[in-house]
Design a protein around this motif. Structure first.
Motif, PDB file in Angstrom:
ATOM      1  N   TYR A 282       0.859  -1.205   0.000  1.00 45.56           N
ATOM      2  CA  TYR A 282       0.000   0.000   0.000  1.00 45.56           C
ATOM      3  C   TYR A 282       0.889   1.246   0.000  1.00 45.56           C
ATOM      4  O   TYR A 282       0.641   2.216  -0.689  1.00 45.56           O
ATOM      5  CB  TYR A 282      -0.905   0.043   1.235  1.00 45.56           C
ATOM      6  CG  TYR A 282      -1.951  -1.048   1.309  1.00 45.56           C
ATOM      7  CD1 TYR A 282      -2.576  -1.535   0.166  1.00 45.56           C
ATOM      8  CD2 TYR A 282      -2.336  -1.584   2.531  1.00 45.56           C
ATOM      9  CE1 TYR A 282      -3.538  -2.534   0.248  1.00 45.56           C
ATOM     10  CE2 TYR A 282      -3.297  -2.578   2.620  1.00 45.56           C
ATOM     11  CZ  TYR A 282      -3.892  -3.050   1.478  1.00 45.56           C
ATOM     12  OH  TYR A 282      -4.841  -4.025   1.567  1.00 45.56           O
TER      13      TYR A 282
ATOM     14  N   HIS B 153      -3.115 -14.409  -1.372  1.00 45.42           N
ATOM     15  CA  HIS B 153      -3.455 -15.805  -1.042  1.00 45.42           C
ATOM     16  C   HIS B 153      -2.465 -16.422  -0.053  1.00 45.42           C
ATOM     17  O   HIS B 153      -2.327 -17.642   0.028  1.00 45.42           O
ATOM     18  CB  HIS B 153      -3.527 -16.646  -2.327  1.00 45.42           C
ATOM     19  CG  HIS B 153      -4.516 -16.109  -3.306  1.00 45.42           C
ATOM     20  ND1 HIS B 153      -5.871 -16.052  -3.037  1.00 45.42           N
ATOM     21  CD2 HIS B 153      -4.360 -15.568  -4.533  1.00 45.42           C
ATOM     22  CE1 HIS B 153      -6.507 -15.510  -4.063  1.00 45.42           C
ATOM     23  NE2 HIS B 153      -5.614 -15.197  -4.983  1.00 45.42           N
ATOM     24  N   THR B 154      -1.766 -15.593   0.680  1.00 43.55           N
ATOM     25  CA  THR B 154      -0.731 -16.092   1.599  1.00 43.55           C
ATOM     26  C   THR B 154      -1.339 -16.908   2.734  1.00 43.55           C
ATOM     27  O   THR B 154      -2.363 -16.539   3.301  1.00 43.55           O
ATOM     28  CB  THR B 154       0.044 -14.894   2.195  1.00 43.55           C
ATOM     29  OG1 THR B 154       0.519 -14.103   1.126  1.00 43.55           O
ATOM     30  CG2 THR B 154       1.212 -15.365   3.043  1.00 43.55           C
TER      31      THR B 154
ATOM     32  N   GLY C 196       3.040 -11.489  -2.450  1.00 47.38           N
ATOM     33  CA  GLY C 196       2.129 -11.136  -1.358  1.00 47.38           C
ATOM     34  C   GLY C 196       0.889 -10.407  -1.842  1.00 47.38           C
ATOM     35  O   GLY C 196      -0.221 -10.647  -1.348  1.00 47.38           O
TER      36      GLY C 196
ATOM     37  N   SER D 178      -2.495  -6.996  15.109  1.00 45.25           N
ATOM     38  CA  SER D 178      -3.859  -6.613  14.684  1.00 45.25           C
ATOM     39  C   SER D 178      -4.841  -7.754  14.926  1.00 45.25           C
ATOM     40  O   SER D 178      -5.976  -7.534  15.344  1.00 45.25           O
ATOM     41  CB  SER D 178      -3.884  -6.237  13.202  1.00 45.25           C
ATOM     42  OG  SER D 178      -3.164  -5.069  13.001  1.00 45.25           O
TER      43      SER D 178
ATOM     44  N   GLY E  88      -2.356 -13.525   7.402  1.00 44.63           N
ATOM     45  CA  GLY E  88      -1.545 -13.142   8.560  1.00 44.63           C
ATOM     46  C   GLY E  88      -2.389 -12.674   9.730  1.00 44.63           C
ATOM     47  O   GLY E  88      -2.176 -13.094  10.876  1.00 44.63           O
ATOM     48  N   VAL E  89      -3.366 -11.801   9.458  1.00 44.01           N
ATOM     49  CA  VAL E  89      -4.217 -11.284  10.532  1.00 44.01           C
ATOM     50  C   VAL E  89      -5.173 -12.377  11.006  1.00 44.01           C
ATOM     51  O   VAL E  89      -5.319 -12.624  12.212  1.00 44.01           O
ATOM     52  CB  VAL E  89      -5.014 -10.047  10.044  1.00 44.01           C
ATOM     53  CG1 VAL E  89      -5.950  -9.552  11.144  1.00 44.01           C
ATOM     54  CG2 VAL E  89      -4.075  -8.931   9.602  1.00 44.01           C
TER      55      VAL E  89
ATOM     56  N   ALA F  99     -11.981 -19.537   3.974  1.00 40.76           N
ATOM     57  CA  ALA F  99     -10.704 -19.642   3.250  1.00 40.76           C
ATOM     58  C   ALA F  99     -10.915 -20.674   2.161  1.00 40.76           C
ATOM     59  O   ALA F  99     -11.889 -21.436   2.215  1.00 40.76           O
ATOM     60  CB  ALA F  99      -9.587 -20.102   4.183  1.00 40.76           C
TER      61      ALA F  99
ATOM     62  N   TYR G 148      -5.928  -1.118  15.459  1.00 39.71           N
ATOM     63  CA  TYR G 148      -4.555  -0.601  15.375  1.00 39.71           C
ATOM     64  C   TYR G 148      -4.188   0.015  16.732  1.00 39.71           C
ATOM     65  O   TYR G 148      -4.805  -0.301  17.733  1.00 39.71           O
ATOM     66  CB  TYR G 148      -4.442   0.429  14.236  1.00 39.71           C
ATOM     67  CG  TYR G 148      -4.831  -0.166  12.899  1.00 39.71           C
ATOM     68  CD1 TYR G 148      -3.905  -0.850  12.125  1.00 39.71           C
ATOM     69  CD2 TYR G 148      -6.142  -0.089  12.441  1.00 39.71           C
ATOM     70  CE1 TYR G 148      -4.261  -1.425  10.917  1.00 39.71           C
ATOM     71  CE2 TYR G 148      -6.503  -0.655  11.227  1.00 39.71           C
ATOM     72  CZ  TYR G 148      -5.563  -1.323  10.473  1.00 39.71           C
ATOM     73  OH  TYR G 148      -5.917  -1.895   9.284  1.00 39.71           O
TER      74      TYR G 148
ATOM     75  N   TYR H 296     -14.753 -20.326   0.587  1.00 39.07           N
ATOM     76  CA  TYR H 296     -15.454 -19.170   0.014  1.00 39.07           C
ATOM     77  C   TYR H 296     -15.604 -19.271  -1.501  1.00 39.07           C
ATOM     78  O   TYR H 296     -16.372 -18.509  -2.091  1.00 39.07           O
ATOM     79  CB  TYR H 296     -14.742 -17.861   0.396  1.00 39.07           C
ATOM     80  CG  TYR H 296     -13.422 -17.611  -0.320  1.00 39.07           C
ATOM     81  CD1 TYR H 296     -13.370 -16.928  -1.526  1.00 39.07           C
ATOM     82  CD2 TYR H 296     -12.215 -18.039   0.226  1.00 39.07           C
ATOM     83  CE1 TYR H 296     -12.165 -16.687  -2.180  1.00 39.07           C
ATOM     84  CE2 TYR H 296     -11.015 -17.814  -0.405  1.00 39.07           C
ATOM     85  CZ  TYR H 296     -10.988 -17.135  -1.601  1.00 39.07           C
ATOM     86  OH  TYR H 296      -9.801 -16.910  -2.244  1.00 39.07           O
TER      87      TYR H 296
HETATM   88  N1  LIG Z   1      -0.883  -7.481   7.636  1.00 42.97           N
HETATM   89  C1  LIG Z   1      -1.137  -6.511   8.500  1.00 42.97           C
HETATM   90  O1  LIG Z   1      -0.296  -6.132   9.251  1.00 42.97           O
HETATM   91  C2  LIG Z   1      -2.510  -5.910   8.585  1.00 42.97           C
HETATM   92  C3  LIG Z   1      -2.852  -5.187   9.723  1.00 42.97           C
HETATM   93  C4  LIG Z   1      -4.135  -4.654   9.796  1.00 42.97           C
HETATM   94  C5  LIG Z   1      -5.014  -4.820   8.745  1.00 42.97           C
HETATM   95  N2  LIG Z   1      -4.630  -5.497   7.634  1.00 42.97           N
HETATM   96  C6  LIG Z   1      -5.596  -5.657   6.539  1.00 42.97           C
HETATM   97  O2  LIG Z   1      -6.187  -6.926   6.722  1.00 42.97           O
HETATM   98  C7  LIG Z   1      -6.434  -7.513   5.463  1.00 42.97           C
HETATM   99  C8  LIG Z   1      -5.817  -8.901   5.428  1.00 42.97           C
HETATM  100  O3  LIG Z   1      -4.431  -8.784   5.625  1.00 42.97           O
HETATM  101  P1  LIG Z   1      -3.522 -10.072   5.798  1.00 42.97           P
HETATM  102  O4  LIG Z   1      -2.142  -9.577   5.994  1.00 42.97           O
HETATM  103  O5  LIG Z   1      -4.099 -10.993   6.806  1.00 42.97           O
HETATM  104  O6  LIG Z   1      -3.682 -10.726   4.348  1.00 42.97           O
HETATM  105  P2  LIG Z   1      -2.946 -11.978   3.704  1.00 42.97           P
HETATM  106  O7  LIG Z   1      -1.911 -12.467   4.650  1.00 42.97           O
HETATM  107  O8  LIG Z   1      -2.568 -11.593   2.335  1.00 42.97           O
HETATM  108  O9  LIG Z   1      -4.066 -13.110   3.641  1.00 42.97           O
HETATM  109  C9  LIG Z   1      -5.227 -13.043   2.958  1.00 42.97           C
HETATM  110  C10 LIG Z   1      -5.897 -14.430   3.145  1.00 42.97           C
HETATM  111  O10 LIG Z   1      -7.264 -14.335   2.828  1.00 42.97           O
HETATM  112  C11 LIG Z   1      -7.642 -15.435   1.997  1.00 42.97           C
HETATM  113  N3  LIG Z   1      -8.654 -14.916   1.084  1.00 42.97           N
HETATM  114  C12 LIG Z   1      -8.481 -14.169  -0.031  1.00 42.97           C
HETATM  115  N4  LIG Z   1      -9.689 -13.821  -0.541  1.00 42.97           N
HETATM  116  C13 LIG Z   1     -10.617 -14.356   0.285  1.00 42.97           C
HETATM  117  C14 LIG Z   1     -12.035 -14.344   0.302  1.00 42.97           C
HETATM  118  N5  LIG Z   1     -12.748 -13.704  -0.639  1.00 42.97           N
HETATM  119  N6  LIG Z   1     -12.668 -14.979   1.303  1.00 42.97           N
HETATM  120  C15 LIG Z   1     -11.966 -15.642   2.274  1.00 42.97           C
HETATM  121  N7  LIG Z   1     -10.618 -15.690   2.305  1.00 42.97           N
HETATM  122  C16 LIG Z   1      -9.966 -15.041   1.321  1.00 42.97           C
HETATM  123  C17 LIG Z   1      -6.399 -15.859   1.280  1.00 42.97           C
HETATM  124  O11 LIG Z   1      -6.380 -17.256   1.048  1.00 42.97           O
HETATM  125  P3  LIG Z   1      -6.910 -17.983  -0.267  1.00 42.97           P
HETATM  126  O12 LIG Z   1      -7.415 -16.945  -1.214  1.00 42.97           O
HETATM  127  O13 LIG Z   1      -5.755 -18.766  -0.761  1.00 42.97           O
HETATM  128  O14 LIG Z   1      -8.001 -18.844   0.281  1.00 42.97           O
HETATM  129  C18 LIG Z   1      -5.286 -15.498   2.267  1.00 42.97           C
HETATM  130  O15 LIG Z   1      -4.927 -16.588   3.076  1.00 42.97           O
HETATM  131  C19 LIG Z   1      -5.897  -6.538   4.412  1.00 42.97           C
HETATM  132  O16 LIG Z   1      -6.962  -5.737   3.952  1.00 42.97           O
HETATM  133  C20 LIG Z   1      -4.932  -5.691   5.185  1.00 42.97           C
HETATM  134  O17 LIG Z   1      -4.842  -4.401   4.663  1.00 42.97           O
HETATM  135  C21 LIG Z   1      -3.409  -6.082   7.554  1.00 42.97           C
END
Ligand SMILES: NC(=O)c1ccc[n+]([C@@H]2O[C@H](COP(=O)([O-])OP(=O)(O)OC[C@H]3O[C@@H](n4cnc5c(N)ncnc54)[C@H](OP(=O)(O)O)[C@@H]3O)[C@@H](O)[C@H]2O)c1
Length: 354
Positions: A77, A337-338, A333, A168, A192-193, A212, A294, A231
């Motif tokens: 971002y 799909h991580t 990343g 988070s 991750g979250v 997931a 946050y 999903y």
């Molecule tokens: N990382 C941070 O530090 C942080 C902190 C606060 C907020 N956030 C926000 O929180 C959100 C998620 O962040 P993250 O870091 O956890 O993301 P991430 O690590 O990239 O993981 C996203 C996960 O969601 C799954 N996914 C994707 N589309 C989906 C859907 N439609 N329905 C259900 N599962 C789905 C993916 O798996 P598959 O698609 O393979 O099933 C993947 O495992 C983002 O919007 C980010 O901005 C992140």
């Protein structure tokens, strides 16, 4: 005399001593380092390898020798100057989460000594007015308040994953106030979250339902997630009803659909969308402002550390990349799909050690 010196120099003890002296000389803190610098806004090509100074820790700061750095969505971002993210002026070194050892202590630091294994969250505002201070590097300055001792059972790479995403996730569980016996839906539970939130909720005795895709089933069962809904196969909101709380980490239309699974008066938090208040009012549920996921209060850092130290919060590393491939790592990343975390390996001999 000459013979004697030659013979002594070849004994194993002296050889070991010489190696150790050579080792410490190699390990001395350099004045400069190679780091990944975001030089502009744009695609992964704006991430360049550059030489930058190694900073001195100021009061209540430490210098960390980084072994591994975890990536987060905020990194791309920031790179794209996405409206979701506060604009960070460039050049900047990305990376908010690191695992490594204490290299130097600034004045006033207590509770740590040089050489301690730690993990830390790095303030994006940088040090001494510079933004050339981030996790995509070999040395970083951290505010001591955001430094924790590494759990002895975790590798440095895993500990790096205890940063902002885990914080988070754990904070989201705290602010939704779920308790033993409650049912909670977490969308994107494999990320991750979501992974951290699921483990924190399970530690409280909550029944966790997660969305997931099916390829994450084994991983999620291993975390203790009670039900996993794919999903990609139909509408999860037709299968889940009357939950006490929802944590949405996916955003877009998933946010509104997830809200429908709540019982009246249930609690809703989205970390992926900030415009949920009107939807919550219409749905008769309690919206928790995204900002509550946050924040920097120390209690949550301590909660993450305590869960990790007791083995209740584990970090799954989906994929690692060498620091030099930060651009490729961000591209991976960004696909969203991580399973767990992506980690940059800064020291390949130490990153996977405990
Ligand atoms: N990382 C941070 O530090 C942080 C902190 C606060 C907020 N956030 C926000 O929180 C959100 C998620 O962040 P993250 O870091 O956890 O993301 P991430 O690590 O990239 O993981 C996203 C996960 O969601 C799954 N996914 C994707 N589309 C989906 C859907 N439609 N329905 C259900 N599962 C789905 C993916 O798996 P598959 O698609 O393979 O099933 C993947 O495992 C983002 O919007 C980010 O901005 C992140």
């Amino acid at each position: 005399m000459m013979q004697s010196i030659t013979r002594v120099a070849l004994t194993p003890a002296v050889a070991a001593l010489l190696c150790s002296v050579a080792g410490s000389a190699l390990a001395a803190t350099p004045m400069t380092q190679q780091a990944i610098v975001q030089v502009a806004y744009g695609g992964p090509e704006v991430l360049k390898s550059e030489t930058i100074p190694v900073l001195e820790p100021a009061e209540n700061q430490v210098l960390i020798r980084i072994y591994a750095a975890a990536m987060n969505a905020t990194d791309w971002y920031m790179r794209k100057n996405d409206p979701y993210h506060t604009t960070v002026p460039v050049p900047v070194v990305p990376g908010g989460d690191v695992g490594g050892i204490i290299e130097k202590l600034g004045p006033g630091v207590t509770g740590f000594k040089v050489g301690d294994p730690v993990y830390a969250v790095i303030s994006r505002s940088g040090n001494n007015g510079t933004r050339l201070n981030g996790g995509y590097s070999h040395f970083v300055v951290a505010e001591v308040n955001f430094v924790q001792h590494k759990p002895s059972g975790m590798t440095y790479a895993e500990a790096a994953g205890l940063g902002v995403a885990s914080i988070s996730g754990v904070r989201s569980v705290l602010v939704t106030q779920v308790k033993k016996g409650d049912r909670m839906l977490i969308t994107g539970v494999s990320g991750g979250v979501g992974s951290a939130a699921a483990q924190a909720a399970k530690a409280k005795g909550v029944y966790v339902i997660g969305t997931a895709s099916a390829r994450h089933n084994d991983y999620l069962k291993g975390l203790g997630v009670d039900e996993v809904i794919d999903y990609t196969q139909g509408k999860f909101e037709d299968q889940v009803h009357d939950v006490d709380a929802v944590l949405d980490t996916v955003g877009s239309d998933t946010t509104e659909r997830a809200m429908k699974t709540l019982k009246k008066g249930g609690r809703f938090l989205s970390v992926a969308r900030g415009d949920t208040e009107p939807m919550c009012a219409a749905a008769g549920v309690v919206c928790i402002p995204r900002g509550q996921a946050y924040g920097q209060e120390h209690a949550v850092y301590d909660e993450v550390a305590s869960l990790a130290a007791s083995g209740k919060l584990k970090i799954n590393i989906d994929k690692t990349f060498p620091l030099s491939q930060a651009a490729e790592a961000q591209t991976f990343g960004e696909q969203g799909h991580t399973e767990g975390k992506i980690v940059l390996i800064v020291d390949d001999k130490k990153a996977n050690s405990r």
